[in-house]
Design a protein around this motif. Structure first.
Motif, PDB file in Angstrom:
ATOM      1  N   LEU A  41      -7.901 -15.190 -20.485  1.00 48.49           N
ATOM      2  CA  LEU A  41      -8.209 -15.413 -19.246  1.00 48.49           C
ATOM      3  C   LEU A  41      -7.303 -15.691 -18.254  1.00 48.49           C
ATOM      4  CD1 LEU A  41     -10.802 -15.681 -17.003  1.00 48.49           C
ATOM      5  CD2 LEU A  41     -10.966 -18.001 -17.879  1.00 48.49           C
ATOM      6  N   LEU A  42      -6.032 -16.533 -18.811  1.00 50.05           N
ATOM      7  CA  LEU A  42      -5.245 -16.935 -17.964  1.00 50.05           C
ATOM      8  C   LEU A  42      -4.404 -15.893 -17.332  1.00 50.05           C
ATOM      9  CD1 LEU A  42      -3.490 -19.400 -17.073  1.00 50.05           C
ATOM     10  CD2 LEU A  42      -2.381 -19.241 -19.211  1.00 50.05           C
ATOM     11  N   LYS A  43      -4.213 -14.677 -18.102  1.00 49.34           N
ATOM     12  CA  LYS A  43      -3.389 -13.769 -17.627  1.00 49.34           C
ATOM     13  C   LYS A  43      -4.194 -13.184 -16.469  1.00 49.34           C
ATOM     14  CE  LYS A  43      -1.337  -9.261 -19.077  1.00 49.34           C
ATOM     15  NZ  LYS A  43      -0.146  -9.491 -18.570  1.00 49.34           N
ATOM     16  N   VAL A  44      -5.350 -13.014 -16.563  1.00 49.49           N
ATOM     17  CA  VAL A  44      -6.135 -12.496 -15.363  1.00 49.49           C
ATOM     18  C   VAL A  44      -6.086 -13.234 -14.209  1.00 49.49           C
ATOM     19  CG1 VAL A  44      -8.457 -11.630 -14.728  1.00 49.49           C
ATOM     20  CG2 VAL A  44      -7.540 -11.395 -16.919  1.00 49.49           C
ATOM     21  N   LEU A  45      -6.018 -14.646 -14.546  1.00 44.56           N
ATOM     22  CA  LEU A  45      -6.034 -15.495 -13.302  1.00 44.56           C
ATOM     23  C   LEU A  45      -4.653 -15.693 -12.665  1.00 44.56           C
ATOM     24  CD1 LEU A  45      -8.036 -18.714 -15.181  1.00 44.56           C
ATOM     25  CD2 LEU A  45      -8.717 -17.041 -13.150  1.00 44.56           C
ATOM     26  N   GLU A  46      -3.572 -15.359 -13.573  1.00 44.73           N
ATOM     27  CA  GLU A  46      -2.302 -15.327 -12.920  1.00 44.73           C
ATOM     28  C   GLU A  46      -2.119 -14.080 -12.039  1.00 44.73           C
ATOM     29  OE1 GLU A  46      -0.040 -15.674 -16.484  1.00 44.73           O
ATOM     30  OE2 GLU A  46       0.400 -17.751 -16.390  1.00 44.73           O
ATOM     31  N   GLU A  47      -2.644 -13.048 -12.535  1.00 44.39           N
ATOM     32  CA  GLU A  47      -2.656 -11.909 -11.769  1.00 44.39           C
ATOM     33  C   GLU A  47      -3.988 -10.979 -11.400  1.00 44.39           C
ATOM     34  OE1 GLU A  47      -0.110  -9.289 -13.971  1.00 44.39           O
ATOM     35  OE2 GLU A  47       1.578 -10.757 -14.321  1.00 44.39           O
ATOM     36  N   PRO A  48      -4.577 -11.716 -10.593  1.00 42.20           N
ATOM     37  CA  PRO A  48      -6.001 -11.307 -10.172  1.00 42.20           C
ATOM     38  C   PRO A  48      -5.945 -10.025  -9.215  1.00 42.20           C
ATOM     39  CG  PRO A  48      -5.594 -13.052  -8.836  1.00 42.20           C
ATOM     40  CD  PRO A  48      -4.268 -13.097  -9.645  1.00 42.20           C
ATOM     41  N   PRO A  49      -7.065  -9.027  -9.622  1.00 42.02           N
ATOM     42  CA  PRO A  49      -6.983  -8.263  -8.546  1.00 42.02           C
ATOM     43  C   PRO A  49      -7.492  -8.576  -7.212  1.00 42.02           C
ATOM     44  CG  PRO A  49      -8.685  -7.794 -10.494  1.00 42.02           C
ATOM     45  CD  PRO A  49      -8.059  -9.106 -10.545  1.00 42.02           C
ATOM     46  N   LYS A  50      -6.866  -7.817  -6.241  1.00 41.66           N
ATOM     47  CA  LYS A  50      -6.928  -8.511  -4.765  1.00 41.66           C
ATOM     48  C   LYS A  50      -8.422  -8.620  -4.395  1.00 41.66           C
ATOM     49  CE  LYS A  50      -2.526  -6.674  -3.434  1.00 41.66           C
ATOM     50  NZ  LYS A  50      -1.744  -5.897  -2.269  1.00 41.66           N
ATOM     51  N   HIS A  51      -9.308  -7.745  -4.986  1.00 39.71           N
ATOM     52  CA  HIS A  51     -10.701  -7.748  -4.430  1.00 39.71           C
ATOM     53  C   HIS A  51     -11.623  -8.769  -4.979  1.00 39.71           C
ATOM     54  CE1 HIS A  51     -10.687  -5.117  -7.811  1.00 39.71           C
ATOM     55  NE2 HIS A  51     -11.924  -5.562  -7.948  1.00 39.71           N
ATOM     56  N   CYS A  52     -10.967  -9.620  -5.962  1.00 36.38           N
ATOM     57  CA  CYS A  52     -11.847 -10.380  -6.818  1.00 36.38           C
ATOM     58  C   CYS A  52     -11.428 -11.859  -6.525  1.00 36.38           C
ATOM     59  CB  CYS A  52     -11.403 -10.243  -8.297  1.00 36.38           C
ATOM     60  SG  CYS A  52     -12.246  -8.919  -8.919  1.00 36.38           S
ATOM     61  N   LYS A  53     -12.425 -12.905  -6.701  1.00 39.10           N
ATOM     62  CA  LYS A  53     -12.418 -14.180  -6.588  1.00 39.10           C
ATOM     63  C   LYS A  53     -13.149 -14.650  -7.651  1.00 39.10           C
ATOM     64  CE  LYS A  53     -11.742 -14.728  -1.565  1.00 39.10           C
ATOM     65  NZ  LYS A  53     -10.207 -15.114  -1.940  1.00 39.10           N
TER      66      LYS A  53
END
Length: 239
Positions: A15-27
């Motif tokens: 999950l950490l990898k996604v949080l570090e580089e989140p898609p611009k359209h996502c929160k």
């Protein structure tokens, strides 16, 4: 946050990898009641909001609005009951309200939930205030058949605490109860006094124990009730 994620560092690291580089359209909004299980590297990348339990008076206010909007008939005492039982959770309050369907009355709720109201606990305290040993033990025995023992003790102690709240106009607003119940609590506090109320709280809370059997807890409460009644009876005979 699902429990499977909370128990796995490998899942958190993924999950950490996604949080570090989140898609611009996502929160991402993460919710948990066990923040201590979230690894520090994830916490450090989050903006934290610690949500507190909702006050009972605010829950009741929201329930009144819902009942009026949905045209649900209700008793004031029933909403007091729900607001106290919800223990700070609006979701639990709504679930309890839903149980009552279109007729939110105290009797209806108690029948469906299999629990008893505040007046039952106040009656027990009132019997102690009169020093009526036999009647107190008989009534406690009746209540112990309806309510789980530790919960029964907790509810008695909660009502003893509310006696303190009702002694003052400033703190009376913290108690969700009918006008009649508040008046009775004021009278009971006046009769018993702060010192004896503290004695009752100390003796009853000492009876609660997770390692004790139900029989042992009930026996301890019965002994405590006898002692309290005898103390009260002696006090009344000297006044």
């Amino acid at each position: 946050i699902p429990s499977s994620l909370l128990s796995s560092n490998a899942a958190f690291n993924a999950l950490l990898k996604v949080l570090e580089e989140p898609p611009k359209h996502c929160k991402f909004i993460l919710c948990t009641t066990e923040k201590h299980k979230v690894i520090p590297t994830v916490l450090s990348r989050c903006q934290l909001f610690d949500l507190k339990q909702i006050e009972a008076v605010d829950i009741k206010s929201a329930l009144i609005k819902i009942c009026e909007a949905e045209k649900i008939t209700f008793e004031d005492e029933a909403l007091d009951f729900i607001s106290n039982e919800a223990t700070g959770s609006m979701r639990d309050a709504l679930s309890l309200l839903e149980l009552s369907q279109d007729n939110c009355t105290l009797v209806n709720l108690q029948d469906k939930l299999g629990i008893i109201g505040r007046n039952a606990y106040l009656k027990l305290i009132e019997l102690i205030s009169l020093g009526e040993v036999d009647n107190t033990l008989v009534y406690f025995n009746q209540l112990s058949k309806l309510v789980e023992t530790n919960r029964l003790i907790e509810e008695i102690c909660i009502n003893l605490r509310d006696l303190f709240y009702c002694k003052s106009i400033d703190t009376m607003e913290l108690v969700l109860a009918s006008t009649a119940d508040k008046k009775l609590m004021q009278e009971l506090f006046s009769k018993l006094g702060a010192s004896f109320c503290f004695t009752m709280l100390d003796m009853l809370t000492a009876c609660i124990g997770s390692t004790r059997t139900k029989t042992a807890v009930i026996l301890n409460v019965q002994i405590a009730l006898v002692k309290l009644n005898l103390q009260r009876k002696k006090s009344l005979s000297t006044t």
